[in-house]
Design an enzyme around this catalytic site. Structure first.
Site, PDB file in Angstrom:
ATOM      1  N   ASP A 166       0.820  -1.212   0.000  1.00  0.00           N
ATOM      2  CA  ASP A 166       0.000   0.000   0.000  1.00  0.00           C
ATOM      3  C   ASP A 166       0.857   1.266   0.000  1.00  0.00           C
ATOM      4  OD1 ASP A 166       0.813  -0.892   2.571  1.00  0.00           O
ATOM      5  OD2 ASP A 166      -0.535   0.541   3.525  1.00  0.00           O
ATOM      6  N   GLU A 167       0.284   2.300  -0.580  1.00  0.00           N
ATOM      7  CA  GLU A 167       0.764   3.689  -0.447  1.00  0.00           C
ATOM      8  C   GLU A 167       2.236   3.866  -0.828  1.00  0.00           C
ATOM      9  OE1 GLU A 167      -2.265   5.141   3.079  1.00  0.00           O
ATOM     10  OE2 GLU A 167      -0.397   4.198   3.714  1.00  0.00           O
TER      11      GLU A 167
END
Ligand code: ACM
Length: 400
Positions: A166-167
């Site tokens: 993620d991210e």
């Protein structure tokens, strides 16, 4: 008497973030006891992130002793982590209660704590998120992370292994200046840092497969074109229902854990101050109503829902520096989640649930659990969040 019952969803999960604030073995066992009591069966253990690395790795001891120092509210706390012996004990404790533990080692972003311990694998970051990424351009990074995953795979009997994913964009702009990543991109014909991320994750997915496990990741993994037969997607970005549809239409086995209403670091009552709020909050009623009340908005069909394996609440611990705060944010929402995961929609009845909760609240009182009491919000006042020391951890170099 004879009771016949079966859960609506096979995966009934609860995630605890140990990186921002560390809970420790006694607290984890208490949470596992309560999960088992409410027939929750998947404990997703978020063990690494920017603020801390919380698991001993024998081949790379500084991950725990250096990466384990500090937490979200204080970069100077002494190292806090689980030894491998403690991990084995907790895995067995969970298994005895029919709970499978899924470890998460987040990559190639959220890698700051690891990079503090072994800076040679850092791919850099930004001023706000320094050393946020692993260096996807260095061969040594793949060897290092595969070694780490080999130890993780041996500790956790679960078929699932969560690599986060993620991210990454919080830090991957730095790859444009990194000579190793640039060399990789030139060699492999990768035009963007997103393609470099995809290259990295596909290779790590191979490592997961080589270790005999099935990859789990956050919904960003959908951009990487992984094999749906060999990966499980956790859909968390509630503001991106298109992403959920992409997962289900792509025949990915999918866990629903959208921030709203299943991030338990969001506040649960209009009067509460400590926790996230995003176009409203995450009250108990919404957790109980999950997921059917959202199906129409998401464009759910029976073909799509066939790929939903389960639902999960996530406790991100930036503002959870004490047991009271974890209890307060977890209970009683965990009970509502259990019933949402267990019951078909036609038998759900919130009034009946709240009546049955009377006995549960009494038992929480006996157990000393600091729950939010929706019948009487003054019963356990909202515990304040931590005072956060803003200073960045000092740049350290532990080369011998
Ligand atoms: C996430 O909340 N970054 C999965």
């Amino acid at each position: 008497g004879r009771i016949e019952d079966a859960p609506r969803y096979a995966w009934r999960g609860y995630m605890l973030d140990e990186a921002r604030h560390f809970s420790g073995a006694a607290r984890v066992k208490l949470l596992l006891d309560q999960m088992a009591r409410f027939k929750m069966n998947r404990f997703h253990w978020h063990l690494t992130d920017e603020q801390g690395w919380r698991i001993e790795i024998k081949g790379y001891p500084r991950l725990a002793t250096v990466g384990g120092t500090g937490c979200h509210s204080n970069p100077d706390t002494p190292a806090q982590y689980y030894t491998q012996e403690e991990i084995r004990d907790i895995v067995a404790y969970a298994a005895a209660r029919h709970i499978e533990i899924i470890p998460e080692i987040d990559m190639p972003g959220h890698a700051t704590a690891s990079n503090r311990a072994y800076p040679e694998y850092s791919g850099g970051g930004t001023e706000q998120h320094p050393d946020f990424t692993f260096n996807v351009g260095k061969e040594e990074t793949y060897a290092f992370l595969t070694d780490v995953l080999r130890e993780i795979a041996a500790l956790f009997p679960s078929e699932w292994l969560h690599l986060g994913g993620d991210e990454v964009a919080y830090g991957s702009e730095a790859w444009k200046q990194d000579p190793h990543v640039q060399a990789l991109m030139a060699r492999e014909g990768l035009a963007t840092v997103k393609q470099a991320e995809r290259y990295f994750m596909r290779r790590m997915a191979d490592s997961v497969r080589m270790l005999g496990k099935t990859l789990v990741g956050w919904d960003e993994l959908l951009d990487l074109g992984l094999d749906p037969q060999r990966s499980l997607i956790m859909w968390w970005r509630h503001d991106k229902p298109d992403c959920l549809r992409r997962s289900l239409d792509g025949a990915y086995t999918t866990i629903l854990c959208p921030r709203k209403p299943l991030y338990f670091d969001f506040v649960q009552h209009a009067d509460h101050k400590w926790g996230r709020i995003w176009d409203g909050f995450c009250p108990l009623e919404n957790v109980y109503a999950f997921p059917d009340a959202w199906f129409e908005g998401w464009g759910m069909t029976s073909e799509r829902s066939a790929h939903i394996l389960g639902i999960q609440a996530n406790v991100w611990s930036e503002l959870m520096h004490t047991a009271e705060r974890v209890d307060f944010m977890t209970f009683p929402r965990l009970c509502a989640l259990s019933e949402a995961a267990w019951s078909q929609p036609d038998v759900k009845d919130y009034g009946d649930f709240m009546r049955r909760m009377e006995a549960v609240f009494a038992s929480f009182d006996r157990l000393g659990i600091y729950y939010f009491d929706p019948r009487n919000p003054g019963h356990h006042p909202e515990p304040a969040g931590p005072e956060i020391i803003k200073r960045q951890p000092p740049k350290m170099d532990f080369r011998d």
